[in-house]
Design an enzyme around this catalytic site. Structure first.
Site, mmCIF file in Angstrom:
data_model
loop_
_atom_site.group_PDB
_atom_site.id
_atom_site.type_symbol
_atom_site.label_atom_id
_atom_site.label_comp_id
_atom_site.label_asym_id
_atom_site.label_seq_id
_atom_site.Cartn_x
_atom_site.Cartn_y
_atom_site.Cartn_z
ATOM 1 N N ASP A 1 0.843 -1.211 -0.146
ATOM 2 C CA ASP A 1 -0.020 0.156 -0.018
ATOM 3 C C ASP A 1 0.866 1.293 -0.174
ATOM 4 O OD1 ASP A 1 -1.886 -2.016 0.256
ATOM 5 O OD2 ASP A 1 -2.690 -1.257 2.313
ATOM 6 N N HIS B 1 -7.437 -0.184 -3.652
ATOM 7 C CA HIS B 1 -6.423 -1.152 -3.890
ATOM 8 C C HIS B 1 -6.907 -1.803 -5.047
ATOM 9 C CE1 HIS B 1 -4.939 0.041 0.409
ATOM 10 N NE2 HIS B 1 -4.700 0.820 -0.447
ATOM 11 N N CYS C 1 -0.699 -7.935 -1.406
ATOM 12 C CA CYS C 1 -0.777 -6.751 -0.576
ATOM 13 C C CYS C 1 0.550 -6.762 0.540
ATOM 14 C CB CYS C 1 -2.015 -6.716 0.275
ATOM 15 S SG CYS C 1 -3.386 -7.032 -0.468
ATOM 16 N N ASP D 1 -5.533 -4.607 -6.383
ATOM 17 C CA ASP D 1 -4.798 -6.012 -6.546
ATOM 18 C C ASP D 1 -5.924 -7.148 -5.819
ATOM 19 O OD1 ASP D 1 -4.494 -5.292 -3.935
ATOM 20 O OD2 ASP D 1 -2.477 -5.537 -3.711
ATOM 21 N N ASP E 1 -2.475 5.605 -2.950
ATOM 22 C CA ASP E 1 -2.248 4.490 -2.209
ATOM 23 C C ASP E 1 -1.206 3.741 -3.283
ATOM 24 O OD1 ASP E 1 -3.092 5.580 0.030
ATOM 25 O OD2 ASP E 1 -4.305 3.610 0.760
#
Ligand code: ARG
Length: 367
Positions: free
Chosen positions: A108, A245, A351, A247, A196
């Site tokens: 992140d 995020h 992550c 992913d 981020d």
């Protein structure tokens, strides 16, 4: 002898050196605008905050340590952050919050592009100082590698002007959230650049960046100006009521192949660069679980949050049987890794890592 420590241009070239996060002293932070907007409305986390229970920290650390030694056994160098005291409040001239978050997940905060590691602005107040957990590593790389570029994006002010008040009511409802995200109306405003690192995917010369709760258009523009030799593409995924995020939504596995979350499909008009270059975008397999584990921010789609070790080998969470099966069918060798009990600390296998070195250079996959 001086050598190159930092080099990584994409998500799939052979991985040689990586950072794996730690669960030490992780906190559920107190309420704050951007974080509240992200906590699912039916979540067991609403209204709770404080240090995470020690037994969950110990269990998550056990899994992260096992993952680190598995990678080491495969010849990959693994570094770990040095936790700061996350119980300490964060006070700047513009805001105050009573605790921090943790040193999970590194993805992140740190964006590696070639020989550069860029510390993201972050968009939660509780994560404003998170880069400090990684500074000992950054200093070491800087001393060892004469070409390493250690960069930090301008720290944002994170005043209330950064957040849309409409998102702050207790119950918005998923229907309204989906309508808002389809309209690209997110909790963060365009007051100042925010991003981020986990909203960015690296495809050599191209960077694909999710516009959502944690990254605004000014953040994407900042990334574009910061990497003038790259093409930067903003994407968004209308089916996601909590878009943060990229992913667990869009997962490149190797040149020409991407998994896409079937509930969060990339809109047709954003597929052109992939279609024109014969990249295949396939629906990811269903998650093996119906609910996330307790005290978890993320959805069950951490099933597709995989770490690619090289274009033929991928780490998949060991309980995600359907995802493992799909990888096998796609011709990938699967390395099962147990991590589900660490999901609550901020995410899955992609992550909880950050790239330091992958073999290979900056290719143009979309000429
Ligand atoms: N927003 C994703 C989901 O809940 C989780 C992404 C986690 N990624 C990360 N880098 N922390 O489906």
């Amino acid at each position: 002898m001086q050598k190159t420590i930092v080099n990584s241009w994409n998500e799939w070239d052979p991985l040689k050196h990586v950072i794996v996060g730690r669960a030490d002293d992780c906190h559920i932070p107190p309420e704050e605008p951007a974080l509240d907007a992200k906590v699912p409305e039916d979540s067991d986390m609403r209204g709770q905050w404080g240090r995470r229970p020690q037994e969950t920290i110990d269990r998550a650390n056990e899994l992260l340590d096992n993952f680190a030694s598995l990678l080491e056994k495969r010849g990959i160098r693994v570094d770990r952050p040095t936790p700061i005291d996350h119980s300490k409040p964060v006070t700047t001239p513009d805001f105050h919050t009573d605790s921090q978050f943790g040193c999970m997940p590194p993805r992140d905060v740190l964006l590696t592009v070639g020989s550069e590691i860029l510390e993201a602005t972050m968009s939660y107040r509780c994560r404003w100082f998170e880069y400090l957990n990684y500074r000992p590593l950054m200093q070491r790389y800087w001393e060892e590698d004469p070409n390493f570029r250690h960069e930090s994006a301008p720290k944002p002010r994170l005043t209330d002007a950064d957040y849309h008040p409409d998102y702050l009511s207790e119950k918005i409802g998923v229907e309204k959230r989906l309508k808002w995200t389809a309209e690209k109306f997110f909790v963060t405003t365009e007051e100042e650049p925010l991003f981020d690192a986990a909203d960015v995917l690296r495809f050599g010369r191209d960077l694909v960046v999710q516009h959502g709760f944690t990254t605004n258009l000014k953040g994407i523009e900042w990334i574009r100006r910061h990497f003038p030799d790259h093409r930067v593409h903003a994407v968004n995924f209308p089916g996601d009521p909590y878009p943060i995020h990229i992913d667990a939504t869009f997962t490149p596995l190797r040149p020409g192949l991407i998994l896409n979350n079937p509930q969060r499909r990339l809109p047709d008009e954003q597929r052109k660069m992939f279609n024109d270059n014969d990249w295949e975008i396939v629906d990811a397999a269903q998650p093996a679980h119906n609910t996330p584990p307790p005290l978890c921010y993320s959805s069950t789609w951490l099933s597709m949050n995989v770490l690619v070790l090289d274009p033929k080998t991928v780490c998949v969470e060991a309980s995600e049987v359907y995802q493992m099966e799909q990888m096998d069918k796609l011709g990938m060798e699967v390395v099962p890794v147990e991590l589900r009990d660490a999901y609550a600390f901020g995410g899955g296998l992609h992550c909880c890592t950050a790239d330091v070195y992958r073999e290979g250079g900056c290719e143009d996959y979309f000429p």
